[in-house]
Design a protein around this motif. Structure first.
Motif, PDB file in Angstrom:
ATOM      1  N   GLU A  89      -9.424   4.029   0.609  1.00  0.00           N
ATOM      2  CA  GLU A  89     -10.643   3.359   1.099  1.00  0.00           C
ATOM      3  C   GLU A  89     -10.383   2.545   2.356  1.00  0.00           C
ATOM      4  N   ASN A  90      -9.177   1.989   2.457  1.00  0.00           N
ATOM      5  CA  ASN A  90      -8.879   1.077   3.571  1.00  0.00           C
ATOM      6  C   ASN A  90      -8.035   1.718   4.674  1.00  0.00           C
ATOM      7  N   ASN A  91      -7.888   3.040   4.630  1.00  0.00           N
ATOM      8  CA  ASN A  91      -7.138   3.763   5.657  1.00  0.00           C
ATOM      9  C   ASN A  91      -5.688   3.277   5.771  1.00  0.00           C
ATOM     10  N   ILE A  92      -5.106   2.936   4.615  1.00  0.00           N
ATOM     11  CA  ILE A  92      -3.739   2.405   4.581  1.00  0.00           C
ATOM     12  C   ILE A  92      -2.762   3.506   4.174  1.00  0.00           C
ATOM     13  N   LYS A  93      -1.684   3.598   4.956  1.00  0.00           N
ATOM     14  CA  LYS A  93      -0.613   4.544   4.626  1.00  0.00           C
ATOM     15  C   LYS A  93       0.422   3.802   3.785  1.00  0.00           C
ATOM     16  N   PHE A  94       0.945   4.449   2.759  1.00  0.00           N
ATOM     17  CA  PHE A  94       1.974   3.819   1.942  1.00  0.00           C
ATOM     18  C   PHE A  94       3.323   4.488   2.159  1.00  0.00           C
ATOM     19  N   ARG A  95       4.388   3.678   2.327  1.00  0.00           N
ATOM     20  CA  ARG A  95       5.748   4.208   2.408  1.00  0.00           C
ATOM     21  C   ARG A  95       6.688   3.318   1.590  1.00  0.00           C
ATOM     22  N   ALA A  96       7.680   3.948   0.994  1.00  0.00           N
ATOM     23  CA  ALA A  96       8.699   3.175   0.267  1.00  0.00           C
ATOM     24  C   ALA A  96       9.980   3.168   1.085  1.00  0.00           C
ATOM     25  N   ILE A  97      10.729   2.060   1.033  1.00  0.00           N
ATOM     26  CA  ILE A  97      12.101   2.040   1.560  1.00  0.00           C
ATOM     27  C   ILE A  97      13.007   1.573   0.431  1.00  0.00           C
ATOM     28  N   GLY A  98      14.269   1.936   0.506  1.00  0.00           N
ATOM     29  CA  GLY A  98      15.200   1.612  -0.577  1.00  0.00           C
ATOM     30  C   GLY A  98      15.608   2.896  -1.274  1.00  0.00           C
ATOM     31  N   ASP A  99      16.557   2.749  -2.196  1.00  0.00           N
ATOM     32  CA  ASP A  99      17.085   3.935  -2.880  1.00  0.00           C
ATOM     33  C   ASP A  99      16.327   4.161  -4.193  1.00  0.00           C
ATOM     34  N   ILE A 100      15.212   4.865  -4.099  1.00  0.00           N
ATOM     35  CA  ILE A 100      14.382   5.021  -5.305  1.00  0.00           C
ATOM     36  C   ILE A 100      14.971   6.044  -6.286  1.00  0.00           C
TER      37      ILE A 100
END
Ligand code: IPE
Ligand code: IPE
Ligand code: MG
Length: 226
Positions: A89-100
């Motif tokens: 809805e808010n045009n937000i991209k999600f990214r993770a950093i770290g060793d998942i």
């Protein structure tokens, strides 16, 4: 805001103390803290911030009591499930950093899924640091360079960090009154402006963020020059 930072990074600290002050379990603080993540992310998106990196779980946080770690893992799963529509809805991209890779297969899958589904969003990028430690990240980057026989230089190290796609941090904020970095973005904060707030993370809000940004806008960033 005219001199709004491009990249804000926040060490979201103080959830446990917030809960303890209220006679609640530490987990209640994490629950409340997750709500603030949403508010601050939306606010940064409205301000036109490009990158917001939030420290959610460090490589050292595994040393906490097993029940607290388990709670945090479940909270992350719930968070991502409820958050996906909000990102879209808010045009937000999600990214993770770290060793998942140290997380459960199901949590890894949820994280990848939210990254994929938001990959076309063009507004704010919200970056969550998950099983993140700066020393671990730099070590992984250098190992990659060595094993692929590449030159060790600043550019190549930056390009092999988890943050390769993002600009350096402009403004680093830590809540809860602790004045330390706790293994967060050591490379990327080389020239960031730092702000330490005594507010516990569950009490942090957009008004305080606005005040910090207006303080930031008055700072003279010299980057070693004159
Ligand atoms: C930050 O709050 C959240 C995480 C590290 C997961 P804390 O849990 O560290 O809260 P305090 O510092 O004990 O108050
Ligand atoms: C840093 O907070 C990690 C996160 C906010 C996720 P900690 O509470 O783990 O750090 P220390 O132990 O106070 O340095
Ligand atoms: Mg803490």
């Amino acid at each position: 805001m005219s001199s709004c930072p491009n990249h804000i990074a926040i060490i979201m600290d103080g959830n446990g103390r917030w809960a303890k002050n209220k006679g609640l379990k530490r987990t209640a603080g994490h629950e409340e803290g997750a709500k603030v993540v949403r508010d601050i992310t939306k606010h940064c998106s409205l301000l036109g911030v490009k990158y917001l990196t939030l420290y959610a779980f460090s490589t050292e946080n595994w040393t906490r009591p097993k029940l607290e770690v388990e709670f945090l893992m479940k909270l992350l799963e719930r968070y991502f499930k409820s958050e996906l529509p909000i990102y879209l809805e808010n045009n937000i991209k999600f990214r993770a950093i770290g060793d998942i890779s140290k997380f459960s297969k199901s949590l890894q899958k949820i994280i990848k899924d939210v990254e994929d589904k938001t990959s076309n969003m063009s507004g704010l990028t919200q970056i969550l640091a998950l099983n993140y430690g700066s020393r671990d990240e730099i070590t992984r980057a250098v190992s990659k360079l060595v094993s692929s026989n590449q030159t060790i230089n600043e550019e190549n190290i930056s390009l092999n960090l988890d943050t390769a796609d993002f600009s350096d941090v402009d403004l680093l904020i830590r809540t809860s009154g602790e004045v330390r970095i706790s293994n967060f973005l050591l490379w990327q904060c080389a020239y960031s402006e730092m702000f330490f707030s005594s507010t516990l993370w569950p009490d942090f809000n957009s008004n305080e963020l606005d005040e910090i940004i207006s303080d930031y806008s008055l700072r003279d960033r010299r980057f070693g020059g004159v």
